[in-house]
Design an enzyme around this catalytic site. Sequence first.
Site, PDB file in Angstrom:
ATOM      1  N   ASP A   5     -13.828 -45.723 -12.584  1.00 50.38           N
ATOM      2  CA  ASP A   5     -13.726 -47.132 -11.683  1.00 50.38           C
ATOM      3  C   ASP A   5     -13.070 -48.040 -12.118  1.00 50.38           C
ATOM      4  OD1 ASP A   5     -16.620 -48.198  -9.722  1.00 50.38           O
ATOM      5  OD2 ASP A   5     -15.110 -49.332 -10.571  1.00 50.38           O
ATOM      6  N   ILE A   6     -12.730 -47.887 -10.984  1.00 49.38           N
ATOM      7  CA  ILE A   6     -11.258 -49.151 -11.351  1.00 49.38           C
ATOM      8  C   ILE A   6     -11.625 -50.236 -11.214  1.00 49.38           C
ATOM      9  CG2 ILE A   6     -11.422 -49.734  -8.327  1.00 49.38           C
ATOM     10  CD1 ILE A   6      -8.182 -48.725  -8.714  1.00 49.38           C
ATOM     11  N   ASN A  35     -26.393 -46.725  -6.623  1.00 48.68           N
ATOM     12  CA  ASN A  35     -26.539 -48.034  -6.012  1.00 48.68           C
ATOM     13  C   ASN A  35     -27.064 -47.528  -4.794  1.00 48.68           C
ATOM     14  OD1 ASN A  35     -26.363 -49.870  -7.912  1.00 48.68           O
ATOM     15  ND2 ASN A  35     -24.569 -50.114  -7.548  1.00 48.68           N
ATOM     16  N   GLN A  61     -25.074 -50.898  -3.017  1.00 41.59           N
ATOM     17  CA  GLN A  61     -23.514 -49.948  -2.218  1.00 41.59           C
ATOM     18  C   GLN A  61     -22.975 -50.790  -1.186  1.00 41.59           C
ATOM     19  OE1 GLN A  61     -25.211 -46.367  -0.832  1.00 41.59           O
ATOM     20  NE2 GLN A  61     -23.209 -45.169  -0.726  1.00 41.59           N
ATOM     21  N   HIS A  70     -22.440 -42.372  -5.726  1.00 41.06           N
ATOM     22  CA  HIS A  70     -21.927 -41.945  -6.503  1.00 41.06           C
ATOM     23  C   HIS A  70     -22.359 -42.368  -7.564  1.00 41.06           C
ATOM     24  CE1 HIS A  70     -20.555 -45.410  -4.467  1.00 41.06           C
ATOM     25  NE2 HIS A  70     -20.640 -46.156  -5.926  1.00 41.06           N
ATOM     26  N   HIS A 126     -22.657 -44.564 -11.300  1.00 40.48           N
ATOM     27  CA  HIS A 126     -21.813 -45.289 -12.122  1.00 40.48           C
ATOM     28  C   HIS A 126     -22.537 -45.031 -13.963  1.00 40.48           C
ATOM     29  CE1 HIS A 126     -20.737 -48.405  -9.579  1.00 40.48           C
ATOM     30  NE2 HIS A 126     -21.573 -47.866  -8.541  1.00 40.48           N
TER      31      HIS A 126
HETATM   32  P1  5GP Z   1     -20.954 -49.404  -4.951  1.00 39.24           P
HETATM   33  O1  5GP Z   1     -20.535 -50.623  -5.027  1.00 39.24           O
HETATM   34  O2  5GP Z   1     -20.735 -48.740  -4.102  1.00 39.24           O
HETATM   35  O3  5GP Z   1     -21.765 -48.955  -6.404  1.00 39.24           O
HETATM   36  O4  5GP Z   1     -19.706 -49.091  -6.529  1.00 39.24           O
HETATM   37  C1  5GP Z   1     -18.615 -48.586  -5.995  1.00 39.24           C
HETATM   38  C2  5GP Z   1     -17.116 -48.560  -6.743  1.00 39.24           C
HETATM   39  O5  5GP Z   1     -16.079 -48.084  -6.219  1.00 39.24           O
HETATM   40  C3  5GP Z   1     -17.127 -50.202  -7.394  1.00 39.24           C
HETATM   41  O6  5GP Z   1     -17.310 -50.233  -8.741  1.00 39.24           O
HETATM   42  C4  5GP Z   1     -15.101 -49.836  -7.053  1.00 39.24           C
HETATM   43  O7  5GP Z   1     -14.875 -50.843  -8.273  1.00 39.24           O
HETATM   44  C5  5GP Z   1     -15.230 -48.667  -7.533  1.00 39.24           C
HETATM   45  N1  5GP Z   1     -14.352 -48.457  -6.176  1.00 39.24           N
HETATM   46  C6  5GP Z   1     -13.880 -48.442  -5.127  1.00 39.24           C
HETATM   47  N2  5GP Z   1     -12.417 -47.997  -5.182  1.00 39.24           N
HETATM   48  C7  5GP Z   1     -11.763 -47.540  -5.467  1.00 39.24           C
HETATM   49  C8  5GP Z   1     -11.010 -46.411  -5.417  1.00 39.24           C
HETATM   50  O8  5GP Z   1     -10.275 -46.508  -5.543  1.00 39.24           O
HETATM   51  N3  5GP Z   1     -10.953 -45.909  -6.943  1.00 39.24           N
HETATM   52  C9  5GP Z   1     -11.702 -46.374  -8.315  1.00 39.24           C
HETATM   53  N4  5GP Z   1     -11.867 -45.400  -9.593  1.00 39.24           N
HETATM   54  N5  5GP Z   1     -12.622 -47.091  -7.709  1.00 39.24           N
HETATM   55  C10 5GP Z   1     -12.870 -47.362  -6.418  1.00 39.24           C
END
Ligand code: 5GP
Length: 146
Positions: free
Chosen positions: A34-35, A91, A98, A104, A106
Amino acid sequence: MADEEKDCIFCKIIRGEIPSYTVYEDDVVKAFLDISQNTPGHTLVVPKKHVKDIFAYDDELASEVFARIPKIARAIKASNPDIIGMNIMNNNGRVAYQSVFHSHIHLLPRYSASDPFEIKFTDNSASYDEAKYKKIQDSIIKHMEA
Ligand code: 5GP
Ligand code: ZN
């Protein structure tokens, strides 16, 4: 290809159009860092099939994706002796945090109680009686697929 998949950031990562630090890949999933790295080693396990959220999985995809989680988790844990635990989070929906609408999971390695990451559960049992629990139970059971 549907617009949804064309524009989806995780589909772009899966297609290799956007780089990622991939730690595992097969025909079903891609797992990459995750970035945001909430904690070092924070990894996302992403089904290669574009599914929006948990509500869109069928049984086969779910069993294939979730079966892969333990071995990826074990590799992350083994990668650093300071990792002493792990939160696994998924999420679904904006209200549930989300932000990328390609499902995805985590994997968040834990190092100490002061990691910059928190989940806080609230105990509301004092405001629940038997009837209230039962009503919720009955409604969920009524909607369970065979
Ligand atoms: P969510 O909030 O949907 O549960 O998690 C999305 C996750 O995707 C976040 O933790 C965010 O840091 C990660 N993310 C968003 N864009 C990118 C990307 O371009 N590359 C990577 N490796 N992670 C990403
Ligand atoms: Zn996608």
